[in-house]
Design a protein around this motif. Structure first.
Motif, PDB file in Angstrom:
ATOM      1  N   TYR A   1       1.033   0.493  -5.117  1.00 33.57           N
ATOM      2  CA  TYR A   1       1.337  -0.220  -3.876  1.00 33.57           C
ATOM      3  C   TYR A   1       2.706  -0.869  -3.975  1.00 33.57           C
ATOM      4  CZ  TYR A   1      -3.184   0.382  -1.728  1.00 33.57           C
ATOM      5  OH  TYR A   1      -4.282   0.932  -1.120  1.00 33.57           O
TER       6      TYR A   1
ATOM      7  N   ASP B   1       2.528   4.297   4.447  1.00 31.33           N
ATOM      8  CA  ASP B   1       1.642   3.235   4.919  1.00 31.33           C
ATOM      9  C   ASP B   1       0.201   3.734   4.851  1.00 31.33           C
ATOM     10  OD1 ASP B   1       0.110   1.391   6.487  1.00 31.33           O
ATOM     11  OD2 ASP B   1       1.918   0.848   7.596  1.00 31.33           O
ATOM     12  N   THR B   2      -0.673   2.955   4.222  1.00 30.75           N
ATOM     13  CA  THR B   2      -2.076   3.370   4.076  1.00 30.75           C
ATOM     14  C   THR B   2      -2.742   3.613   5.421  1.00 30.75           C
ATOM     15  OG1 THR B   2      -2.751   1.049   3.926  1.00 30.75           O
ATOM     16  CG2 THR B   2      -2.400   2.237   1.848  1.00 30.75           C
ATOM     17  N   GLN B   3      -2.234   2.978   6.465  1.00 33.20           N
ATOM     18  CA  GLN B   3      -2.781   3.176   7.812  1.00 33.20           C
ATOM     19  C   GLN B   3      -2.628   4.638   8.242  1.00 33.20           C
ATOM     20  OE1 GLN B   3      -0.898   0.630  10.668  1.00 33.20           O
ATOM     21  NE2 GLN B   3      -1.874   1.610  12.406  1.00 33.20           N
ATOM     22  N   TRP B   4      -1.628   5.328   7.715  1.00 33.35           N
ATOM     23  CA  TRP B   4      -1.350   6.711   8.106  1.00 33.35           C
ATOM     24  C   TRP B   4      -1.725   7.718   7.017  1.00 33.35           C
ATOM     25  CZ3 TRP B   4      -0.757   6.945  13.011  1.00 33.35           C
ATOM     26  CH2 TRP B   4      -0.201   5.866  13.686  1.00 33.35           C
TER      27      TRP B   4
ATOM     28  N   VAL C   1       2.468   3.781  -1.956  1.00 31.97           N
ATOM     29  CA  VAL C   1       1.922   3.473  -0.632  1.00 31.97           C
ATOM     30  C   VAL C   1       2.190   2.006  -0.334  1.00 31.97           C
ATOM     31  CG1 VAL C   1       0.117   5.252  -0.653  1.00 31.97           C
ATOM     32  CG2 VAL C   1      -0.396   2.965  -1.550  1.00 31.97           C
ATOM     33  N   SER C   2       2.173   1.689   0.954  1.00 27.75           N
ATOM     34  CA  SER C   2       2.283   0.301   1.385  1.00 27.75           C
ATOM     35  C   SER C   2       1.090   0.027   2.287  1.00 27.75           C
ATOM     36  CB  SER C   2       3.598   0.076   2.136  1.00 27.75           C
ATOM     37  OG  SER C   2       3.627   0.857   3.313  1.00 27.75           O
ATOM     38  N   GLY C   3       0.884  -1.227   2.604  1.00 27.99           N
ATOM     39  CA  GLY C   3      -0.239  -1.586   3.452  1.00 27.99           C
ATOM     40  C   GLY C   3      -1.257  -2.401   2.698  1.00 27.99           C
ATOM     41  N   GLU C   4      -2.471  -2.378   3.198  1.00 28.38           N
ATOM     42  CA  GLU C   4      -3.547  -3.173   2.608  1.00 28.38           C
ATOM     43  C   GLU C   4      -4.142  -2.464   1.394  1.00 28.38           C
ATOM     44  OE1 GLU C   4      -4.399  -6.254   3.552  1.00 28.38           O
ATOM     45  OE2 GLU C   4      -2.753  -6.111   4.987  1.00 28.38           O
TER      46      GLU C   4
ATOM     47  N   ASP D   1      -7.480  -0.612   1.813  1.00 26.45           N
ATOM     48  CA  ASP D   1      -7.624   0.533   2.715  1.00 26.45           C
ATOM     49  C   ASP D   1      -8.080   1.770   1.946  1.00 26.45           C
ATOM     50  OD1 ASP D   1      -6.824  -0.990   4.841  1.00 26.45           O
ATOM     51  OD2 ASP D   1      -4.801  -0.121   4.972  1.00 26.45           O
TER      52      ASP D   1
ATOM     53  N   ASP E   1       5.520  -4.177   1.854  1.00 28.78           N
ATOM     54  CA  ASP E   1       6.050  -3.798   3.163  1.00 28.78           C
ATOM     55  C   ASP E   1       7.328  -4.580   3.413  1.00 28.78           C
ATOM     56  OD1 ASP E   1       4.049  -2.018   3.902  1.00 28.78           O
ATOM     57  OD2 ASP E   1       2.815  -3.585   4.773  1.00 28.78           O
TER      58      ASP E   1
END
Length: 148
Positions: free
Chosen positions: A144, A53-56, A126-129, A132, A147
């Motif tokens: 990408y 996850d791109t958040q992490w 990766v997943s997410g926005e 990011d 999710d």
């Protein structure tokens, strides 16, 4: 600890695991046992295979500390314990290598990570926005995935 029921571990084998746990527990955030560190490495590899996850993304290298623990513990273990666990570790390492790509050489990990090849790699998925920000060393950019 033993995946094969026909192999009996000795007191020396168990003591080598305890020595590793004691020696490394002060340097790592979790007082892992050998089995827990291997299981954590498996979970990290599975997460990377599915897409980080791109958040992490900025925490990615922290997730690799379980592999660091294994790297430092391995020479402390008896030959028998290493032999029993080597194929599992090798398989996880192979999966990790397949799910990651090498970072540009001039920007690879420094300091405490020197010589630890897994820190010189980044996730292929990766997943997410998509907008990011990702670390510059993750180049070319990962693919990408959706999710769940």
């Amino acid at each position: 600890m033993d995946d094969r029921e026909d192999v009996a571990l000795t007191a020396e084998d168990y003591e080598s695991v305890l020595v590793a746990v004691r020696m490394l527990s002060s340097r790592y955030r979790s007082g892992w046992t050998l089995n827990e560190a291997l299981d954590q490495w498996r979970l990290v590899v599975e997460d990377i295979e599915e897409g980080v996850d791109t958040q992490w993304a900025w925490e990615y290298h922290n997730e690799l500390f379980c592999r660091d623990w294994l790297y430092e513990a391995w020479p402390l273990l008896t030959v028998r314990v290493r032999a029993l666990r080597q194929s599992l570790l090798d398989g996880l390492d192979e999966r990790f290598a397949a799910a990651t790509a090498p970072m540009r050489k001039q920007e690879t990990a420094l300091g405490h990570c020197r010589g630890k090849w897994w820190h010189d790699r980044f996730p292929r998925l990766v997943s997410g926005e998509p907008g990011d920000e990702l670390p510059e060393t993750w180049s070319p950019a990962p693919e990408y995935v959706e999710d769940d």
